[in-house]
Design a protein around this motif. Structure first.
Motif, PDB file in Angstrom:
ATOM      1  N   PRO A 251      34.605  39.539  52.317  1.00 55.91           N
ATOM      2  CA  PRO A 251      35.881  39.718  53.034  1.00 55.91           C
ATOM      3  C   PRO A 251      37.068  39.080  52.327  1.00 55.91           C
ATOM      4  CG  PRO A 251      34.145  38.982  54.531  1.00 55.91           C
ATOM      5  CD  PRO A 251      33.618  38.809  53.136  1.00 55.91           C
ATOM      6  N   ARG A 252      36.812  38.158  51.396  1.00 60.06           N
ATOM      7  CA  ARG A 252      37.898  37.471  50.692  1.00 60.06           C
ATOM      8  C   ARG A 252      38.369  38.230  49.461  1.00 60.06           C
ATOM      9  NH1 ARG A 252      34.866  31.600  50.712  1.00 60.06           N
ATOM     10  NH2 ARG A 252      35.116  31.127  52.916  1.00 60.06           N
ATOM     11  N   MET A 253      37.740  39.347  49.157  1.00 61.49           N
ATOM     12  CA  MET A 253      38.173  40.137  48.000  1.00 61.49           C
ATOM     13  C   MET A 253      39.539  40.716  48.307  1.00 61.49           C
ATOM     14  SD  MET A 253      34.462  41.900  47.319  1.00 61.49           S
ATOM     15  CE  MET A 253      34.984  42.963  45.991  1.00 61.49           C
ATOM     16  N   THR A 254      40.516  40.383  47.475  1.00 59.73           N
ATOM     17  CA  THR A 254      41.914  40.658  47.819  1.00 59.73           C
ATOM     18  C   THR A 254      42.526  41.824  47.061  1.00 59.73           C
ATOM     19  OG1 THR A 254      42.603  39.032  46.159  1.00 59.73           O
ATOM     20  CG2 THR A 254      42.353  38.266  48.430  1.00 59.73           C
ATOM     21  N   SER A 255      41.804  42.417  46.113  1.00 60.84           N
ATOM     22  CA  SER A 255      42.424  43.483  45.325  1.00 60.84           C
ATOM     23  C   SER A 255      42.790  44.675  46.215  1.00 60.84           C
ATOM     24  CB  SER A 255      41.474  43.931  44.210  1.00 60.84           C
ATOM     25  OG  SER A 255      40.213  44.297  44.752  1.00 60.84           O
ATOM     26  N   LEU A 256      41.956  44.968  47.202  1.00 60.85           N
ATOM     27  CA  LEU A 256      42.251  46.033  48.165  1.00 60.85           C
ATOM     28  C   LEU A 256      41.812  45.542  49.537  1.00 60.85           C
ATOM     29  CD1 LEU A 256      41.028  49.148  46.165  1.00 60.85           C
ATOM     30  CD2 LEU A 256      43.377  48.636  46.757  1.00 60.85           C
TER      31      LEU A 256
END
Length: 487
Positions: A251-256
């Motif tokens: 959930p912390r993946m910020t690219s999309l």
């Protein structure tokens, strides 16, 4: 699961209670290694100013990446006991100091007023807002000047069509020439061709045209066989900690961010990362690997949709389950092929990254010594900013569209992710050399290096970066002395 035959995938239930043998992922690789220190030393005048060099451990205690911010930390902060007297005295000291700075700056500005009443150009060490950087919180910040609109120009449709025709002709040859495909792909791959080209360049698909469909069918079936056999072990003691970390990171993946809030996407990534981790016990899952799945997932998704998912929030549940399964399996195998070439980046103590950081230090010292001197003068160690560059392959530094274009070239280079990436990082830091040297303190330099203004970058910006990286490779790749301090 065999997609080509239209057969349904079997239920993902394991008949086994544990993984055969003594497979046990090593989840000890630190992010980043706490005991590593670059061999640079401060100058004599710095030794009197700093009794102890800043280490990465010291720096990490003061800062954190996006994935390290947790509710537990916020709760512990809220439980801290502070007296009202301490709060008031601290606030008064901050306000007094701010007032003094404002008066000092105001007096300086007044001395620079011209006779006609207009203010002279005042140099500032602060930078304009960048991606994630925001407005620098100091009174010398000035917003960027308004620029004239430059209207977009029509894409050269004929040139793009000609390039697509070249790719199609090459890909339809009975025995594809990989060198020709690499040469053609180095300068960028058209969106419609990219899914197939990436699979071949990754080593997932064979060069032989007749074997490709059979290979896809077999490998997709093999992947879902792993799911059926091993996925139910994710909650067992052997693998539960690994799976918990995966659940935290996705959930912390910020690219999309909007895309990765969809449950169907998170579940796909959970399966991909868990299966990869238990099949690679020498490293296990390490933070950063989750980001490396994203470009493959998005490129293979583009084979079926036309949406620009960087700006559109499309619902992937509208896609048939069979298509989502294809995207998942292909993403797993291509990510595995990539990680096979850089796995020493993720084994215990991450020696691959340590060597690359040292190599970057030596390379920058040769191509931009003033920048290197400036970093050393302010006790900025390369590990403090370039660890993430090596760990995430610059994915957190540039927009996703630029990462995809960058990977066209990485996949076209022999060992591109392991070797050519070093020269890209050197060109990247050199690109911002003047901006970095305008910063006059440790904090300012680190803030800039960790939040470089690249949100507006497009393919042409990446291509300029790649051109500089290619020049560096041509100049230094055959001169091993610039990498003499790898360890």
């Amino acid at each position: 699961m065999k997609e080509g035959t239209g057969s349904k995938p079997g239920p993902w239930k394991s008949s086994m209670t544990s993984v055969p043998g003594s497979i046990r992922p090593v989840y000890g690789a630190q992010h980043p290694p706490m005991n590593f220190k670059l061999p640079s030393s401060p100058k004599k005048e710095d030794k009197t100013k700093y009794t102890k060099r800043d280490t990465f451990a010291d720096f990490e205690n003061k800062t954190s990446d996006a994935w390290d911010d947790t509710d537990d930390e916020l709760l512990s902060m809220s439980n801290m006991q502070m007296s009202l007297k301490d709060v008031q005295s601290t606030a008064k000291a901050v306000l007094d100091n701010h007032s003094k700075q404002s008066l000092t700056q105001s007096s300086k500005d007044n001395t620079l007023l011209k006779l006609d009443g207009s203010k002279a150009n005042i140099s500032s060490n602060s930078h304009h807002a960048g991606p994630g950087l925001g407005v620098r919180l100091n009174n010398s910040y000035k917003p960027p000047k308004t620029t004239h609109i430059r209207f977009a120009q029509n894409t050269d449709v004929e040139r793009e069509a000609a390039k697509i025709d070249k790719f199609k002709k090459l890909l339809n040859e009975p025995n594809l020439n990989l060198d020709q495909l690499r040469s053609l792909s180095w300068s960028g791959i058209p969106r419609s061709i990219r899914p197939t080209a990436w699979k071949i360049l990754s080593g997932y698909l064979p060069a032989s045209l007749d074997r490709r469909e059979e290979t896809l069918e077999r490998k997709r079936h093999e992947y879902f066989g792993f799911i059926e056999q091993y996925y139910d072990t994710r909650h067992q003691d052997t693998h539960s900690e690994t799976f918990k970390q995966i659940l935290k990171d996705i959930p912390r993946m910020t690219s999309l961010a909007h895309l990765f809030q969809q449950k169907v996407v998170q579940e796909i990534f959970e399966r991909i990362l868990f299966i990869w981790a238990i099949r690679h016990p020498a490293s296990g899952y390490v933070q950063g690997i989750n980001d490396l799945v994203t470009p493959f997932f998005v490129v293979f998704l583009f084979e079926y949709i036309e949406n620009d998912i960087e700006v559109e929030n499309c619902d992937l549940l509208e896609l048939p389950k069979s298509i989502l399964n294809i995207i998942e399996a292909d993403s797993f195998w291509c990510t595995s092929k990539l990680l096979d070439g850089i796995q020493d980046n993720y084994t215990f103590a991450q020696p691959g990254i340590q060597m690359k950081v040292n190599a970057l230090h030596e390379l920058v010292k040769r191509i931009d010594n003033p920048l290197n001197t400036h970093l050393e003068k302010h006790c900025v160690e390369y590990l403090q900013f370039s660890f993430r560059w090596m760990n995430n392959l610059l994915m957190r530094e540039i927009p996703l569209r630029c990462t995809i274009r960058l990977w066209d070239t990485y996949l076209s280079e022999i060992n591109g992710f392991a070797d050519f990436h070093l020269y890209v990082c050197a060109a990247f830091v050199d690109y911002f050399s003047k901006d970095i040297q305008q910063e006059r303190d440790f904090q300012g330099i680190l803030m800039l290096l960790q939040n470089l203004p690249t949100h507006h970058w497009k393919d042409k910006d990446v291509e300029e970066l790649l051109a500089e990286a290619f020049k560096l490779k041509y100049m230094f790749a055959d001169a091993p002395k610039h990498l003499s301090r790898k360890s």
